[in-house]
Design a protein around this motif. Structure first.
Motif, mmCIF file in Angstrom:
data_model
loop_
_atom_site.group_PDB
_atom_site.id
_atom_site.type_symbol
_atom_site.label_atom_id
_atom_site.label_comp_id
_atom_site.label_asym_id
_atom_site.label_seq_id
_atom_site.Cartn_x
_atom_site.Cartn_y
_atom_site.Cartn_z
ATOM 1 N N PHE A 1 -31.818 21.057 18.268
ATOM 2 C CA PHE A 1 -33.177 21.217 17.754
ATOM 3 C C PHE A 1 -33.379 20.327 16.529
ATOM 4 O O PHE A 1 -34.394 19.637 16.407
ATOM 5 N N ASN A 2 -32.405 20.334 15.630
ATOM 6 C CA ASN A 2 -32.495 19.505 14.426
ATOM 7 C C ASN A 2 -32.575 18.022 14.779
ATOM 8 O O ASN A 2 -33.283 17.249 14.124
ATOM 9 N N LEU B 1 -33.893 16.723 17.512
ATOM 10 C CA LEU B 1 -35.234 16.438 18.008
ATOM 11 C C LEU B 1 -36.230 16.359 16.856
ATOM 12 O O LEU B 1 -37.085 15.468 16.820
ATOM 13 N N VAL B 2 -36.132 17.275 15.893
ATOM 14 C CA VAL B 2 -37.018 17.239 14.724
ATOM 15 C C VAL B 2 -36.840 15.918 13.976
ATOM 16 O O VAL B 2 -37.819 15.279 13.571
ATOM 17 N N LEU C 1 -38.475 13.070 16.070
ATOM 18 C CA LEU C 1 -39.938 13.147 16.026
ATOM 19 C C LEU C 1 -40.463 12.772 14.646
ATOM 20 O O LEU C 1 -41.551 12.202 14.517
ATOM 21 N N ALA D 1 -43.190 17.627 12.787
ATOM 22 C CA ALA D 1 -42.089 17.394 13.723
ATOM 23 C C ALA D 1 -41.503 18.718 14.202
ATOM 24 O O ALA D 1 -41.166 18.872 15.383
ATOM 25 N N THR D 2 -41.405 19.681 13.307
ATOM 26 C CA THR D 2 -40.881 21.002 13.683
ATOM 27 C C THR D 2 -41.820 21.692 14.662
ATOM 28 O O THR D 2 -41.375 22.282 15.657
ATOM 29 N N ALA E 1 -41.438 20.042 18.027
ATOM 30 C CA ALA E 1 -40.173 20.426 18.655
ATOM 31 C C ALA E 1 -40.255 21.839 19.229
ATOM 32 O O ALA E 1 -39.760 22.109 20.330
ATOM 33 N N VAL F 1 -42.229 21.704 22.466
ATOM 34 C CA VAL F 1 -41.399 21.223 23.575
ATOM 35 C C VAL F 1 -40.446 22.317 24.036
ATOM 36 O O VAL F 1 -40.232 22.525 25.236
ATOM 37 N N LEU F 2 -39.891 23.041 23.078
ATOM 38 C CA LEU F 2 -38.934 24.102 23.393
ATOM 39 C C LEU F 2 -39.569 25.207 24.235
ATOM 40 O O LEU F 2 -38.918 25.800 25.102
#
Length: 201
Positions: free
Chosen positions: A10-11, A13-14, A17, A28-29, A32, A35-36
């Motif tokens: 997850f981190n 991807l953040v 982004l 960005a969070t 993410a 998307v999750l």
């Protein structure tokens, strides 16, 4: 409070982004998390779209806009005025001019502007390629549509000094566009007025 240190994917991807223009850590969070929450098929479709775009997109060998077909559809369109050439800094600037629907010539993308302090000189831009296009004498007018920033103005004046001796008319977008603004963020009507009110420099 959830400790995201236990979720390195997850981190990651953040962090990726967050590299997008205008996207901070909070945005960005949120992206993410969006998307999750999506079904696996939706997330895979997004990833595949990115992979496909990167694999299939390249520069047009004539105008240096992004394209999947070389030459690009604009360069091969017989309805376009081949005697009129619009020079822009970036691909998104070409898109802005196209959205105005007031221009029917062809384009040349420089991929930047002169900025000596940043180490960007003529050799780092598609200027040699532009001059090669003009050498055959088929272009009667070059419309300089670089941004109205210090770098954009310097680039326009430099190009004008190279093009004028060829006997080609050199014009500039009219100043309906605010100083210091980037063309991609200007509304369509303003771009339309600027194209129609272009002036020789």
């Amino acid at each position: 409070m959830i400790d995201w240190k236990i979720n390195p994917s997850f981190n990651r991807l953040v962090a990726e982004l967050g590299k997008f223009p205008g996207v901070g850590k909070k945005t960005a969070t949120r992206l993410a998390l969006f998307v999750l929450r999506q079904p696996d098929a939706e997330a895979e479709a997004l990833a595949e779209a990115i992979r496909e775009m990167k694999a299939r997109t390249r520069f047009c060998s004539i105008c240096f806009h992004y394209t999947e077909d070389d030459p690009c559809p604009v360069c091969t369109d017989p309805a376009r005025d081949a005697e009129l050439l619009c020079v822009v800094q970036e691909p998104q600037d070409l898109m802005a001019v196209e959205r105005s629907r007031s221009y029917r010539g062809r384009y040349h993308v420089l991929h930047g502007a002169l900025s000596p302090l940043d180490g960007i000189g003529p050799a780092q831009l598609k200027i040699a390629e532009l001059m090669a296009r003009l050498a055959d004498g088929s272009v009667r007018e070059v419309l300089l549509a670089t941004n109205f920033s210090v770098e954009g103005e310097a680039t326009a004046h430099y190009l004008a000094s190279l093009i004028r001796p060829l006997g080609i008319r050199v014009s500039r977008l009219a100043h309906g566009i605010p100083m210091g603004s980037d063309l991609e963020y200007v509304d369509d009507a303003t771009v339309n007025r600027a194209v129609e009110g272009r002036q020789t420099i």
